[in-house]
Design an enzyme around this catalytic site. Structure first.
Site, PDB file in Angstrom:
ATOM      1  N   GLN A 414     -15.740   0.819  -6.058  1.00 54.62           N
ATOM      2  CA  GLN A 414     -14.591   1.595  -5.584  1.00 54.62           C
ATOM      3  C   GLN A 414     -13.356   1.186  -6.373  1.00 54.62           C
ATOM      4  O   GLN A 414     -13.142   0.008  -6.617  1.00 54.62           O
ATOM      5  CB  GLN A 414     -14.332   1.295  -4.107  1.00 54.62           C
ATOM      6  CG  GLN A 414     -15.384   1.847  -3.179  1.00 54.62           C
ATOM      7  CD  GLN A 414     -15.031   1.534  -1.738  1.00 54.62           C
ATOM      8  OE1 GLN A 414     -14.783   0.389  -1.394  1.00 54.62           O
ATOM      9  NE2 GLN A 414     -15.014   2.551  -0.904  1.00 54.62           N
ATOM     10  N   ASP A 416     -10.481   0.584  -5.437  1.00 49.64           N
ATOM     11  CA  ASP A 416      -9.949   0.420  -4.103  1.00 49.64           C
ATOM     12  C   ASP A 416      -8.590  -0.263  -4.160  1.00 49.64           C
ATOM     13  O   ASP A 416      -8.368  -1.127  -4.994  1.00 49.64           O
ATOM     14  CB  ASP A 416     -10.930  -0.476  -3.328  1.00 49.64           C
ATOM     15  CG  ASP A 416     -10.885  -0.216  -1.857  1.00 49.64           C
ATOM     16  OD1 ASP A 416     -10.070   0.621  -1.417  1.00 49.64           O
ATOM     17  OD2 ASP A 416     -11.673  -0.842  -1.130  1.00 49.64           O
ATOM     18  N   HIS A 418      -5.325  -1.619  -1.342  1.00 49.55           N
ATOM     19  CA  HIS A 418      -4.774  -1.695   0.006  1.00 49.55           C
ATOM     20  C   HIS A 418      -3.296  -1.974  -0.111  1.00 49.55           C
ATOM     21  O   HIS A 418      -2.888  -2.862  -0.841  1.00 49.55           O
ATOM     22  CB  HIS A 418      -5.506  -2.774   0.802  1.00 49.55           C
ATOM     23  CG  HIS A 418      -6.932  -2.407   1.030  1.00 49.55           C
ATOM     24  ND1 HIS A 418      -7.931  -2.791   0.168  1.00 49.55           N
ATOM     25  CD2 HIS A 418      -7.510  -1.617   1.961  1.00 49.55           C
ATOM     26  CE1 HIS A 418      -9.080  -2.280   0.590  1.00 49.55           C
ATOM     27  NE2 HIS A 418      -8.860  -1.556   1.667  1.00 49.55           N
ATOM     28  N   LYS A 502      -6.172  10.324   7.871  1.00 53.07           N
ATOM     29  CA  LYS A 502      -6.365  10.203   6.423  1.00 53.07           C
ATOM     30  C   LYS A 502      -6.173  11.537   5.712  1.00 53.07           C
ATOM     31  O   LYS A 502      -6.250  12.604   6.324  1.00 53.07           O
ATOM     32  CB  LYS A 502      -7.775   9.688   6.123  1.00 53.07           C
ATOM     33  CG  LYS A 502      -8.865  10.607   6.669  1.00 53.07           C
ATOM     34  CD  LYS A 502     -10.261  10.157   6.229  1.00 53.07           C
ATOM     35  CE  LYS A 502     -11.337  11.056   6.801  1.00 53.07           C
ATOM     36  NZ  LYS A 502     -12.669  10.757   6.320  1.00 53.07           N
TER      37      LYS A 502
END
Length: 676
Positions: A414, A416, A418, A502
Site C-alpha cells: 500500500q 499508505d 496516516h 471515507k
RNA sequence: GCCGAUGUAGCUCAGCUGGUAGAGCAACUGAUUCGUAAUCAGUAGGUCAGCGGUUCAAAUCCGCUCAUCGGCUCCA
C-alpha cells in the site's frame, strides 16, 4: 375530455385522443406498420401530477434494471392497455432500455427451456445484467456443459415457436398458495417480499410457462433473435453463503447476430489486454504455485515499472510534506490486540507465529506501526499535522477462491499514509489528499474517475464508533472539500467503515470499467484505542484526528489496472525498455554498441538485439514487446551518426541525427505523457 | 470458503473408447549478413500439477490435495 378517451402525447409533442384501453402496439400500428414491427417495448410517463403509482416498493434490482424514475415513468408491454393520459415513447431496437427488456425476455425463454428439460428445477429470479442475463435455478444436480448446450438448443425451439408473452393477473393469495404447493420457495419469497396483502400479482405466460414477474417483456419469444448461454456458476440464495447454493445460468442476448458478434469480439479484445495475459507475454510478473496463491513475483521489467512508480510516489510525498517511514512486517500479537485487528480483522490475518518471547503476526495494515511512531514522543500542536507515509507491504489471508491476478492478492504494497492533525486542520488535509489523488491519476494517464462519499447510517448508531459530533464534522468536511473543488460525487449512506467516513475514488479505464483504488478515510477508533494525544495551545491534552489515505491503493492493483489501461503499451517514462536497437547485420553491431552507450549515458533504457536474426524478426519482436522506439542501424546510419526511427503505433519515421533523437527522449521522459 | 470447469515442453495447444507422449513458437548449434512485423537446417527439452488407489498396463479411470479460470461472497 370524455371518460372513454385518453390523451397520448408522442415524443414530437403531438397529442392523440384514443379510446381508453388502446395499447402502445395499436398506436405504433396507426403510425406505421414498419414501426409496429420494429418496436420492442413502450415507455410511458403519466401526465397527471398525481399519477405516481405504487411502484416504490418494488425489488431494488428490478428498479435499477428498468430505471424507474420519480415521475412514475416506466416501461410497459406493447400489449398493455393504456388507461390514463400519458407521454408515450416507443422503444425500438437501438435503445439500451429495450435491450434490457430483450435480455430479461431471453431469461424467460431460458427458464422455459430449462423447465421443459428439467421439470424438477425451481426458479429464483432472472434479471438482465449489463452484458446479458441470468436465471437462478435450484436443482440437486448441477448443470453440465452438455446440459447448457441442450438448453440452448431448446431455447432456439422456444424462440421458433414465437409464443406470445401474455401478462396475467391474479390475487396475491392465490398465487402464493399455488407456488407454496409446488415448493417454489424462491418465488414465494419474492411475492412475500415485493408485494403486499390484498394486491394482485402479475404473471407472464408464454406457451406452457408461467412466471411471477413484474415485466415488461417483448411481444413474443420470436423477438429474442440472438442469444447465447455463456456459463453456469454457483450463487447463494439471497447472496448469503449460509443459504443453499443455486446455479446461476448466464447468457447474453442482442437485437441481432451482428451486435452479438461485436460483443464477443469485444470480449476477445478485453481478454487480449488482460493483465494476467500481458503480464506473461511482456514478462512483467508471475505467481508461482510453489510459493503460494496471491503472492506476486515482480520480474525485471515489471520491477522496473514498479520502481518508476514508487520513485515518483516517494518524491511526490516528500514534496507535499510527508515524512517517509518504514515499519516492521511482523509485530507482536499484543499490538494487534490493542489495535483491535486481532479480534475484528483476525480471520483476514495470517495466523500467529509462536516464538520464544511472544506470539507475532504478519501485518495486514500499516496503521498501528505509524501510530507507534507518533506515540514514541509527546506531540504538541506545533508538530501537527504529522504525515507519515510508507510503501508498506501487508499480508491478508484472502479466502481461496477470491484471488485474481494482481487485482486481488494476499501480499501487497500500500502507498499508505496516516495524517494526524487537529480538527481545524482536517479540511486542508483532506483537500490536499484529494488534490494528490487527482495528480496521481492524471500522471498515470487516467482522465476519468468517479468519487464516492461513504457516510454512516444515522439510524444505526451502534454500528459505528465515535461521537455523532465527530461523524457529522468529518462527513461535513469531506463534503465541503469535494464541493469546494467542484468534484461531482455520489453519497452512499451506510457504506462507511465502522471507524469513520471515507472518500473513495474509482477510476474508469479505457474500456469503461471501474476500479476502486484511492481512498481517504477518517478514523475515530484507533486514536482512541491507542490514546493518542497532543498538547494544544491551551496547554491541555487533546485527541488528534487521524486520516488514512492510499492513492495507488495497492501498488500491485494499480499496476494491474495500468497494464490493462495501456494494453501493455506503456508511456515512454514507464516503459521498461524504451528503445530497442536493431543492427541490420553483424557488421553494424559495433555502431549499435556505441548508440547504446550514448543513450544509456543519458539514462535511456535500451535493449540491443544481438541475435543472429533478420532485422525484420528483430523489429517484430520489439513491436510485440510494445517497445516505444525501435532504432534501425545500418550502413547509412553508422556512416552519418544517425538512427532510423520506428515509433510504436506510427511506424517508420526515417533517419534523424542521434543527438536529436536523444533530445526527443529527454523531452518525453520529462513530460511523462502518453503520446510518443 | 462455496458451485462449476481446467491443469500435458518456457508459451499456445493436440493426444479417440487405458497399451509408459506430439506440433508450432521460444531456447541452443550451424549456415546465412539481410533496409522497416517471422531466413533455412539441425539439436535439446516433459516423474503429463502433486499424492494415493484400481489395473498385467494410467496423461487417460477413481479419491484426496494444490493451483488456475468463471461466478457467489469479500475487498486495496
Amino acid at each position: 375530455m370524455s371518460n372513454a378517451t385518453i390523451s397520448i402525447q408522442l415524443p414530437d409533442g403531438s397529442v392523440r385522443e384514443v379510446a381508453r384501453g388502446t395499447t402502445p402496439y395499436d398506436i405504433a400500428l396507426s403510425i406505421s406498420p414498419r414501426l409496429a414491427a420494429a418496436v420492442v417495448v413502450a415507455r410511458i410517463r403519466p401526465l397527471a401530477t398525481t399519477a405516481v403509482t405504487a411502484t416504490a416498493a418494488d425489488e431494488p434490482s428490478e428498479e435499477a434494471m428498468y430505471g424507474a424514475a420519480v415521475s412514475g415513468e416506466r416501461l410497459v408491454d406493447l400489449a398493455a392497455p393504456l388507461t390514463e393520459d400519458v407521454a408515450l415513447e416507443l422503444l425500438k431496437e437501438n435503445d439500451e432500455a429495450a435491450l434490457r427488456v430483450v435480455r430479461h425476455s431471453a431469461a424467460h425463454v431460458m427458464a422455459t427451456a430449462i423447465l421443459e428439460l428439467f421439470p424438477e428445477a425451481k426458479l429464483g429470479h432472472g434479471p438482465a445484467t449489463d452484458s446479458g442475463f441470468f436465471y437462478d435455478i435450484y436443482r440437486e444436480t448441477p448443470f453440465t456443459e452438455a446440459d447448457l448446450a441442450a438448453i440452448e438448443t431448446r431455447m432456439a425451439e422456444v424462440v421458433a415457436r414465437d409464443e406470445k408473452f401474455v401478462r396475467e393477473e391474479e390475487s396475491r393469495e392465490a398465487g402464493l398458495a399455488e407456488y407454496q404447493a409446488k415448493g417454489e420457495f424462491m418465488k414465494v419469497h419474492f411475492i412475500e417480499r415485493f408485494t403486499h396483502a390484498g394486491e394482485t400479482i402479475s404473471l407472464y405466460r408464454n406457451g406452457g410457462f408461467v412466471d411471477f414477474c413484474r415485466g415488461p417483456h417483448v411481444p413474443s419469444t420470436g423477438r429474442v433473435k440472438a442469444f447465447k448461454l455463456t456459463s453456469v456458476a454457483g450463487a447463494y440464495w439471497l447472496g448469503d453463503e449460509k443459504n443453499q447454493q443455486l446455479q446461476r445460468v448466464y447468457g447474453t442476448a442482442f437485437f441481432n447476430g451482428k451486435d452479438m458478434e461485436a460483443h464477443f469480439k469485444r470480449l476477445e479484445e478485453i481478454k487480449a489486454r488482460d493483465h494476467r495475459v500481458l503480464g506473461r507475454q511482456l514478462d512483467l510478473f508471475s505467481i508461482q504455485e510453489v510459493a503460494g496463491a496471491g503472492l506476486i513475483f515482480w520480474h525485471p521489467k515489471g520491477g522496473l515499472i514498479r520502481k518508476t512508480m514508487e520513485d515518483w510516489m516517494r518524491e511526490e510525498c516528500i514534496r507535499r510534506g510527508y515524512d517517509m517511514v518504514f515499519t516492521p512486517h511482523i509485530m507482536r500479537r499484543e499490538l494487534w490486540k490493542i489495535s483491535g485487528h486481532d479480534g475484528f480483522y483476525g480471520q483476514n490475518m495470517y495466523p500467529p507465529m509462536e516464538l520464544d518471547d511472544a506470539e507475532y503476526r504478519l501485518k495486514p495494515m500499516n496503521c498501528p506501526g505509524h501510530i507507534l511512531i507518533y506515540k514514541n514522543s509527546p506531540k504538541s500542536y506545533r508538530d501537527l499535522p504529522a504525515r507519515y507515509a510508507e510503501l508498506g507491504n501487508v499480508y491478508r489471508f484472502e479466502r481461496s477462491g477470491t484471488m485474481h491476478g494482481l487485482l486481488r492478492v494476499r501480499g501487497f504494497t500500500q502507498d499508505d499514509a496516516h495524517i494526524f492533525c487537529t480538527p481545524q486542520q482536517i479540511e486542508g488535509e483532506v483537500a490536499a489528499c484529494i488534490e494528490f489523488a487527482e495528480s496521481v491519476l492524471k500522471t498515470f494517464g487516467f482522465e476519468e474517475f468517479k468519487v464516492e462519499l461513504s457516510t454512516w447510517d444515522p439510524n444505526d448508531r451502534k454500528s459505528y464508533v465515535g461521537s455523532e459530533e465527530n461523524w457529522l464534522f468529518a462527513s461535513g468536511s469531506l463534503k465541503k472539500v469535494l464541493e469546494a473543488k467542484g468534484i461531482p460525487y455520489r453519497e452512499i449512506p451506510g457504506e462507511a467503515a465502522f471507524y469513520g467516513p471515507k472518500i473513495d475514488i474509482k477510476l474508469v479505464d479505457v474500456l469503461g470499467r471501474m476500479w476502486q483504488l484511492s481512498t481517504v478515510q477518517f478514523d475515530f477508533n484507533l486514536p482512541q484505542r491507542f490514546e493518542l494525544e497532543y498538547k494544544g495551545e491551551d496547554g491541555e491534552l487533546h485527541r488528534p484526528v487521524m486520516v488514512h489515505r492510499a492513492l495507488f491503493g495497492s501498488v500491485e492493483r494499480f499496476f494491474g489496472v495500468l497494464i490493462e489501461h495501456y494494453a501493455g503499451a506503456f508511456p515512454f517514462w514507464l516503459a521498461p525498455v524504451q528503445v530497442g536497437l536493431v543492427p541490420i547485420s553483424e557488421k553494424h553491431l559495433e555502431y549499435a554498441q556505441r548508440v547504446k552507450a550514448t543513450l544509456e549515458a543519458a539514462g535511456v533504457r535500451v535493449e540491443l538485439d544481438t541475435r543472429n536474426e533478420k532485422m525484420n524478426a528483430k523489429i517484430r519482436d520489439f513491436t510485440l514487446q510494445k517497445v516505444p522506439f525501435v532504432l534501425i542501424l545500418g550502413d547509412k546510419e553508422s556512416g552519418s551518426g544517425s538512427v532510423s526511427v520506428r515509433t510504436r503505433g506510427k511506424g517508420d519515421e526515417g533517419s534523424v541525427a542521434l543527438e536529436s533523437f536523444l533530445e526527443r527522449t529527454q523531452a518525453l521522459q520529462a513530460a511523462k505523457g502518453v503520446a510518443l
